[in-house]
Design a protein around this motif. Structure first.
Motif, PDB file in Angstrom:
ATOM      1  N   GLU A 205      39.326  -9.243 -17.395  1.00 35.32           N
ATOM      2  CA  GLU A 205      39.146  -7.890 -17.599  1.00 35.32           C
ATOM      3  C   GLU A 205      37.804  -7.612 -18.538  1.00 35.32           C
ATOM      4  O   GLU A 205      37.592  -8.213 -19.654  1.00 35.32           O
ATOM      5  N   PHE A 206      36.843  -6.722 -18.159  1.00 30.28           N
ATOM      6  CA  PHE A 206      35.894  -6.234 -18.871  1.00 30.28           C
ATOM      7  C   PHE A 206      35.841  -4.539 -18.997  1.00 30.28           C
ATOM      8  O   PHE A 206      36.224  -4.287 -18.037  1.00 30.28           O
ATOM      9  N   ALA A 207      35.096  -4.064 -19.988  1.00 28.30           N
ATOM     10  CA  ALA A 207      35.092  -2.701 -20.150  1.00 28.30           C
ATOM     11  C   ALA A 207      33.683  -2.336 -20.783  1.00 28.30           C
ATOM     12  O   ALA A 207      33.243  -2.850 -21.728  1.00 28.30           O
ATOM     13  N   GLU A 226      27.084 -12.588 -14.671  1.00 31.16           N
ATOM     14  CA  GLU A 226      27.863 -13.585 -14.403  1.00 31.16           C
ATOM     15  C   GLU A 226      29.327 -13.193 -14.272  1.00 31.16           C
ATOM     16  O   GLU A 226      30.140 -13.830 -13.365  1.00 31.16           O
ATOM     17  N   LEU A 227      29.946 -12.370 -14.852  1.00 28.91           N
ATOM     18  CA  LEU A 227      31.071 -11.540 -14.691  1.00 28.91           C
ATOM     19  C   LEU A 227      31.317 -11.300 -13.257  1.00 28.91           C
ATOM     20  O   LEU A 227      32.312 -11.471 -12.529  1.00 28.91           O
ATOM     21  N   LEU A 228      30.426 -10.413 -12.908  1.00 32.66           N
ATOM     22  CA  LEU A 228      30.527  -9.813 -11.519  1.00 32.66           C
ATOM     23  C   LEU A 228      30.259 -10.853 -10.353  1.00 32.66           C
ATOM     24  O   LEU A 228      30.788 -10.800  -9.235  1.00 32.66           O
ATOM     25  N   ALA A 229      29.864 -12.174 -10.613  1.00 34.19           N
ATOM     26  CA  ALA A 229      29.545 -13.321  -9.712  1.00 34.19           C
ATOM     27  C   ALA A 229      30.898 -13.991  -9.212  1.00 34.19           C
ATOM     28  O   ALA A 229      31.145 -14.598  -8.308  1.00 34.19           O
ATOM     29  N   GLY A 230      32.028 -13.584 -10.068  1.00 32.76           N
ATOM     30  CA  GLY A 230      33.336 -13.975  -9.771  1.00 32.76           C
ATOM     31  C   GLY A 230      33.544 -15.495  -9.631  1.00 32.76           C
ATOM     32  O   GLY A 230      32.816 -16.152 -10.263  1.00 32.76           O
ATOM     33  N   LYS A 231      34.489 -16.022  -8.486  1.00 29.03           N
ATOM     34  CA  LYS A 231      34.750 -17.371  -8.726  1.00 29.03           C
ATOM     35  C   LYS A 231      33.478 -18.273  -8.422  1.00 29.03           C
ATOM     36  O   LYS A 231      33.208 -19.324  -8.748  1.00 29.03           O
ATOM     37  N   GLU A 232      32.719 -17.625  -7.579  1.00 25.58           N
ATOM     38  CA  GLU A 232      31.285 -18.319  -7.176  1.00 25.58           C
ATOM     39  C   GLU A 232      30.458 -18.583  -8.217  1.00 25.58           C
ATOM     40  O   GLU A 232      29.549 -19.496  -7.939  1.00 25.58           O
ATOM     41  N   GLY A 233      30.488 -17.894  -9.333  1.00 28.02           N
ATOM     42  CA  GLY A 233      29.541 -17.731 -10.418  1.00 28.02           C
ATOM     43  C   GLY A 233      29.706 -18.977 -11.355  1.00 28.02           C
ATOM     44  O   GLY A 233      30.683 -19.496 -11.182  1.00 28.02           O
ATOM     45  N   PRO A 234      29.019 -18.937 -12.486  1.00 32.77           N
ATOM     46  CA  PRO A 234      29.204 -19.860 -13.579  1.00 32.77           C
ATOM     47  C   PRO A 234      30.421 -19.664 -14.266  1.00 32.77           C
ATOM     48  O   PRO A 234      30.987 -20.817 -14.952  1.00 32.77           O
ATOM     49  N   LEU A 235      31.201 -18.563 -14.449  1.00 33.23           N
ATOM     50  CA  LEU A 235      32.530 -18.390 -15.052  1.00 33.23           C
ATOM     51  C   LEU A 235      33.481 -18.958 -14.303  1.00 33.23           C
ATOM     52  O   LEU A 235      34.776 -19.089 -14.842  1.00 33.23           O
ATOM     53  N   ASP A 238      37.174 -14.550 -11.055  1.00 29.01           N
ATOM     54  CA  ASP A 238      37.003 -13.154 -10.772  1.00 29.01           C
ATOM     55  C   ASP A 238      37.390 -12.093 -11.870  1.00 29.01           C
ATOM     56  O   ASP A 238      38.462 -12.339 -12.439  1.00 29.01           O
ATOM     57  N   PHE A 239      36.655 -11.225 -12.333  1.00 26.79           N
ATOM     58  CA  PHE A 239      37.001 -10.177 -13.179  1.00 26.79           C
ATOM     59  C   PHE A 239      36.927  -8.967 -12.604  1.00 26.79           C
ATOM     60  O   PHE A 239      36.464  -8.612 -11.539  1.00 26.79           O
ATOM     61  N   ASN A 240      37.892  -8.058 -13.283  1.00 22.17           N
ATOM     62  CA  ASN A 240      37.938  -6.632 -13.089  1.00 22.17           C
ATOM     63  C   ASN A 240      37.424  -5.857 -14.228  1.00 22.17           C
ATOM     64  O   ASN A 240      37.413  -6.370 -15.204  1.00 22.17           O
TER      65      ASN A 240
END
Length: 334
Positions: A205-207, A226-235, A238-240
């Motif tokens: 989660e991020f704010a 990167e947070l918004l890229a979710g599972k397909e991204g470098p991290l 998935d983030f909310n």
């Protein structure tokens, strides 16, 4: 039935365990707690108490004040003037420090506070709160000055915040962990409901206020992308996103279940190093978050290591789950 532990009992027991809460500091924390009860009552009245809406005045920051901003500031000043535990106070709502009147004894502590955080949420009945920080007066100080308050956050002896939401809670640290108290409205007492709170090192989660994204500097843009890229991204996950626009509410959520809170500097006002105030918001929240196992930086360094230069200094803030704070800080340092 589980035995209830009051704020006073908790402070006395902590003093016995760690020898860090002398009687003057205990009294100061108790008085701040009582003031927060009064503010909670005023907030709870809402329109019935005729406390909603603008006061049609501006504070030292040039921000329009709400009626409850002024009421909360007065409650904290009046509650803390006479006890003999304070040398002076400073508020986000006042241009300079507030000296203890001569008719009262002067104590060895200094109190800083944001009397009502999240003012934009007052009229829409969303959680708001109070943030406070306690410093020790410099040795041999005579008449208090603004300079006496300009101590790094690492010098804080206590910090806390109250959230006025569905329940009113008081979160407190004196340097030996973070503890949460819930206001029993029937008894009028703060009751210990969480001990030794810990923030998970990892989070999903991020704010942040994404409406400002076009103004962000590259490290923040890179990280949020990167947070918004979710599972397909470098991290790889998935983030909310969560954003209450009351720092107390956003930080309390992070303290409860993890997350990262970000209020970066941006290109709208490049001359300003950030939006949040170092002394009234960033330092006390950083102290609480670090005591709960999290991290807090301005993108370049630990917030509590910053040497304040002025009373109303602003800073960027990244705080919460340690691994994510370290990641976005590394992007800035690169």
């Amino acid at each position: 039935m589980t035995k209830r532990i009051s704020l006073t009992q908790h402070l006395i027991e902590q003093q016995r365990l760690h020898n860090k809460i002398p009687s003057e500091l205990r009294l100061l924390i108790e008085v701040v707690g009582r003031a927060c009860k009064s503010i909670s009552h005023a907030v709870g009245k809402g329109a019935l108490g005729e406390v909603l809406g603008s006061a049609e005045s501006e504070n030292v920051q040039g921000e329009v004040q709400k009626k409850l901003d002024i009421i909360s500031n007065e409650i904290l000043l009046e509650a803390n003037e006479w006890g003999g535990h304070l040398a002076a106070m400073a508020s986000e709502e006042m241009e300079t420090i507030h000296l203890i009147p001569n008719r009262y004894p002067m104590g060895e502590y200094m109190l800083l506070f944001d009397p009502l955080d999240g003012s934009s949420n007052i009229d829409v009945n969303v959680s708001i709160g109070t943030i406070f920080s306690v410093l020790k007066a410099p040795e041999g100080m005579g008449t208090p000055t603004e300079q006496a308050f300009l101590q790094p956050g690492a010098k804080q002896v206590a910090a806390g915040y109250a959230v006025y939401g569905p329940q009113t809670v008081l979160v407190l640290t004196t340097g030996d962990g973070v503890h949460c108290f819930t206001l029993d409205r029937e008894m009028g007492a703060w009751v210990l409901t969480q001990k030794n709170i810990q923030i998970p090192a990892d989070t999903k989660e991020f704010a942040i206020n994404v409406s400002n994204s076009r103004h962000w500097y590259p490290p923040v843009s890179r990280y949020v992308t990167e947070l918004l890229a979710g599972k397909e991204g470098p991290l790889g996950k998935d983030f909310n996103m969560r954003w209450v626009a009351s720092m107390v509410a956003d930080v309390h959520r992070i303290l409860t279940r993890g997350g990262i809170f970000m209020y970066p500097a941006d290109a709208r006002e490049p001359e300003k190093p950030g939006k949040l105030r170092l002394m009234y918001e960033a330092n006390p929240m950083a102290f609480i978050v670090e005591q709960a196992g999290g991290a807090a930086t301005n993108g370049q360094q630990r917030i509590m290591d910053i040497q304040p230069e002025k009373l109303h200094q602003r800073v960027p803030v990244f705080l919460g789950s340690k691994n994510e704070v370290e990641r976005v800080t590394a992007y800035h340092q690169q």
